[in-house]
Design a protein around this motif. Structure first.
Motif, PDB file in Angstrom:
ATOM      1  N   GLN A   1       0.910  -1.290  -0.065  1.00  0.00           N
ATOM      2  CA  GLN A   1       0.131  -0.026   0.032  1.00  0.00           C
ATOM      3  C   GLN A   1       0.888   1.301  -0.039  1.00  0.00           C
ATOM      4  OE1 GLN A   1      -3.093  -0.252  -0.187  1.00  0.00           O
ATOM      5  NE2 GLN A   1      -4.328   1.358   0.242  1.00  0.00           N
ATOM      6  N   VAL A   2       0.760   2.233  -0.898  1.00  0.00           N
ATOM      7  CA  VAL A   2       1.408   3.498  -0.928  1.00  0.00           C
ATOM      8  C   VAL A   2       0.901   4.435  -0.046  1.00  0.00           C
ATOM      9  CG1 VAL A   2      -0.154   4.329  -2.922  1.00  0.00           C
ATOM     10  CG2 VAL A   2       2.145   5.009  -2.288  1.00  0.00           C
ATOM     11  N   GLN A   3       1.509   5.404   0.524  1.00  0.00           N
ATOM     12  CA  GLN A   3       1.093   6.488   1.439  1.00  0.00           C
ATOM     13  C   GLN A   3       1.494   7.776   0.484  1.00  0.00           C
ATOM     14  OE1 GLN A   3       3.466   3.996   3.090  1.00  0.00           O
ATOM     15  NE2 GLN A   3       1.505   3.170   3.457  1.00  0.00           N
ATOM     16  N   LEU A   4       0.355   8.685   0.782  1.00  0.00           N
ATOM     17  CA  LEU A   4       0.480   9.996  -0.219  1.00  0.00           C
ATOM     18  C   LEU A   4       0.167  11.111   0.840  1.00  0.00           C
ATOM     19  CD1 LEU A   4      -1.860   8.712  -3.087  1.00  0.00           C
ATOM     20  CD2 LEU A   4       0.354   8.693  -3.010  1.00  0.00           C
ATOM     21  N   VAL A   5       0.937  12.118   0.516  1.00  0.00           N
ATOM     22  CA  VAL A   5       1.049  13.195   1.295  1.00  0.00           C
ATOM     23  C   VAL A   5       0.976  14.303   0.486  1.00  0.00           C
ATOM     24  CG1 VAL A   5       1.938  14.805   3.194  1.00  0.00           C
ATOM     25  CG2 VAL A   5       1.915  12.065   3.235  1.00  0.00           C
ATOM     26  N   GLU A   6      -0.280  15.315   0.637  1.00  0.00           N
ATOM     27  CA  GLU A   6      -0.383  16.444  -0.391  1.00  0.00           C
ATOM     28  C   GLU A   6      -0.100  17.667   0.469  1.00  0.00           C
ATOM     29  OE1 GLU A   6      -4.010  13.793  -1.347  1.00  0.00           O
ATOM     30  OE2 GLU A   6      -3.128  14.641   0.644  1.00  0.00           O
ATOM     31  N   SER A   7       0.643  18.735  -0.071  1.00  0.00           N
ATOM     32  CA  SER A   7       0.915  19.915   0.353  1.00  0.00           C
ATOM     33  C   SER A   7       0.675  20.976  -0.717  1.00  0.00           C
ATOM     34  CB  SER A   7       2.281  19.639   0.765  1.00  0.00           C
ATOM     35  OG  SER A   7       3.322  19.503  -0.137  1.00  0.00           O
ATOM     36  N   GLY A   8       1.022  22.153  -0.416  1.00  0.00           N
ATOM     37  CA  GLY A   8       0.811  23.360  -1.128  1.00  0.00           C
ATOM     38  C   GLY A   8      -0.395  23.994  -1.670  1.00  0.00           C
ATOM     39  N   GLY A   9      -1.400  23.594  -0.706  1.00  0.00           N
ATOM     40  CA  GLY A   9      -2.716  24.345  -0.903  1.00  0.00           C
ATOM     41  C   GLY A   9      -2.902  25.726  -0.117  1.00  0.00           C
ATOM     42  N   GLY A  10      -3.694  26.423  -0.169  1.00  0.00           N
ATOM     43  CA  GLY A  10      -3.699  27.734   0.599  1.00  0.00           C
ATOM     44  C   GLY A  10      -4.740  28.486   0.138  1.00  0.00           C
ATOM     45  N   LEU A  11      -4.744  29.644   0.476  1.00  0.00           N
ATOM     46  CA  LEU A  11      -5.590  31.122  -0.128  1.00  0.00           C
ATOM     47  C   LEU A  11      -5.239  31.680  -1.222  1.00  0.00           C
ATOM     48  CD1 LEU A  11      -8.396  32.623   0.347  1.00  0.00           C
ATOM     49  CD2 LEU A  11      -7.010  33.797   2.362  1.00  0.00           C
ATOM     50  N   VAL A  12      -5.688  32.183  -2.223  1.00  0.00           N
ATOM     51  CA  VAL A  12      -5.116  32.712  -3.231  1.00  0.00           C
ATOM     52  C   VAL A  12      -6.391  33.578  -3.739  1.00  0.00           C
ATOM     53  CG1 VAL A  12      -5.501  30.866  -5.037  1.00  0.00           C
ATOM     54  CG2 VAL A  12      -3.572  32.739  -5.177  1.00  0.00           C
ATOM     55  N   GLN A  13      -6.121  34.759  -4.346  1.00  0.00           N
ATOM     56  CA  GLN A  13      -7.164  35.448  -5.052  1.00  0.00           C
ATOM     57  C   GLN A  13      -7.366  35.086  -6.330  1.00  0.00           C
ATOM     58  OE1 GLN A  13      -5.688  39.752  -4.879  1.00  0.00           O
ATOM     59  NE2 GLN A  13      -6.636  39.879  -3.159  1.00  0.00           N
ATOM     60  N   ALA A  14      -8.488  35.270  -6.974  1.00  0.00           N
ATOM     61  CA  ALA A  14      -8.799  34.732  -8.473  1.00  0.00           C
ATOM     62  C   ALA A  14      -7.884  35.163  -9.486  1.00  0.00           C
ATOM     63  CB  ALA A  14     -10.399  35.224  -8.885  1.00  0.00           C
ATOM     64  N   GLY A  15      -7.279  34.462 -10.202  1.00  0.00           N
ATOM     65  CA  GLY A  15      -6.231  34.844 -11.193  1.00  0.00           C
ATOM     66  C   GLY A  15      -4.786  34.594 -10.817  1.00  0.00           C
ATOM     67  N   GLY A  16      -4.870  33.923  -9.366  1.00  0.00           N
ATOM     68  CA  GLY A  16      -3.251  33.538  -9.035  1.00  0.00           C
ATOM     69  C   GLY A  16      -2.991  32.154  -9.229  1.00  0.00           C
ATOM     70  N   SER A  17      -2.000  31.774  -8.737  1.00  0.00           N
ATOM     71  CA  SER A  17      -1.431  30.323  -8.937  1.00  0.00           C
ATOM     72  C   SER A  17      -1.205  29.734  -7.837  1.00  0.00           C
ATOM     73  CB  SER A  17      -0.113  30.315  -9.907  1.00  0.00           C
ATOM     74  OG  SER A  17      -0.534  31.143 -10.914  1.00  0.00           O
ATOM     75  N   LEU A  18      -1.250  28.322  -7.731  1.00  0.00           N
ATOM     76  CA  LEU A  18      -0.830  27.566  -6.726  1.00  0.00           C
ATOM     77  C   LEU A  18       0.071  26.179  -7.313  1.00  0.00           C
ATOM     78  CD1 LEU A  18      -3.550  27.381  -4.112  1.00  0.00           C
ATOM     79  CD2 LEU A  18      -1.279  28.348  -3.558  1.00  0.00           C
ATOM     80  N   ARG A  19       0.858  25.770  -6.651  1.00  0.00           N
ATOM     81  CA  ARG A  19       1.378  24.401  -7.062  1.00  0.00           C
ATOM     82  C   ARG A  19       1.152  23.472  -5.913  1.00  0.00           C
ATOM     83  NH1 ARG A  19       7.734  22.632  -7.632  1.00  0.00           N
ATOM     84  NH2 ARG A  19       7.675  21.091  -9.633  1.00  0.00           N
ATOM     85  N   LEU A  20       0.447  22.295  -6.403  1.00  0.00           N
ATOM     86  CA  LEU A  20       0.185  21.254  -5.125  1.00  0.00           C
ATOM     87  C   LEU A  20       1.395  20.240  -5.544  1.00  0.00           C
ATOM     88  CD1 LEU A  20      -3.613  21.036  -5.225  1.00  0.00           C
ATOM     89  CD2 LEU A  20      -2.261  22.515  -4.072  1.00  0.00           C
TER      90      LEU A  20
END
Length: 127
Positions: free
Chosen positions: A1-20
């Motif tokens: 079984q694989v374990q997965l950990v996400e990161s990189g979320g947050g609060l951003v204004q419309a038109g902005g960018s995020l990298r998960l």
């Protein structure tokens, strides 16, 4: 079984960018397709993007095409989702999933085609 950990979320204004990011451990990451899904409050989990086991092909839901890019670094056991031109309707908890079978393609658009999920990362886009 694989374990997965996400990161990189947050609060951003419309038109902005995020990298998960989604870091995997527990099995040979490079043999499995990976996908990103999201779930907004009161809605079902929906497909966003997927990448084949070797990174050779990708597939996106229509709303993500041209704005999101999925990629993977098999040396780092990590899959990424670059999200540009974010909209309020992108607000959701984003989950990464690992494909059920080895050598999967990028056309894994159903949650049942994945056997492992991370805990999710919240993305909030303000207008």
């Amino acid at each position: 079984q694989v374990q997965l950990v996400e990161s990189g979320g947050g609060l951003v204004q419309a038109g902005g960018s995020l990298r998960l990011s989604c870091a995997a451990s527990g099995r040979t990451f490079s043999l499995y397709a990976m996908g990103w899904f999201r779930q907004a409050p009161g809605k079902e989990r929906e497909f966003v993007a997927a990448i084949s086991w070797d990174g050779g092909s990708t597939f996106y839901t229509d709303s993500a095409k041209g704005r999101f890019t999925i990629s993977r670094d098999n040396a780092k056991n990590t899959v990424y989702l670059q999200m540009n031109s974010l909209k309020p309707e992108d607000t959701a908890v984003y989950y990464c999933g690992s494909g059920l079978r080895k050598y999967g393609s990028s056309r894994l658009t159903y949650a049942s085609e994945y056997d492992s999920w991370g805990q999710g990362t919240q993305v909030t886009v303000s207008s």
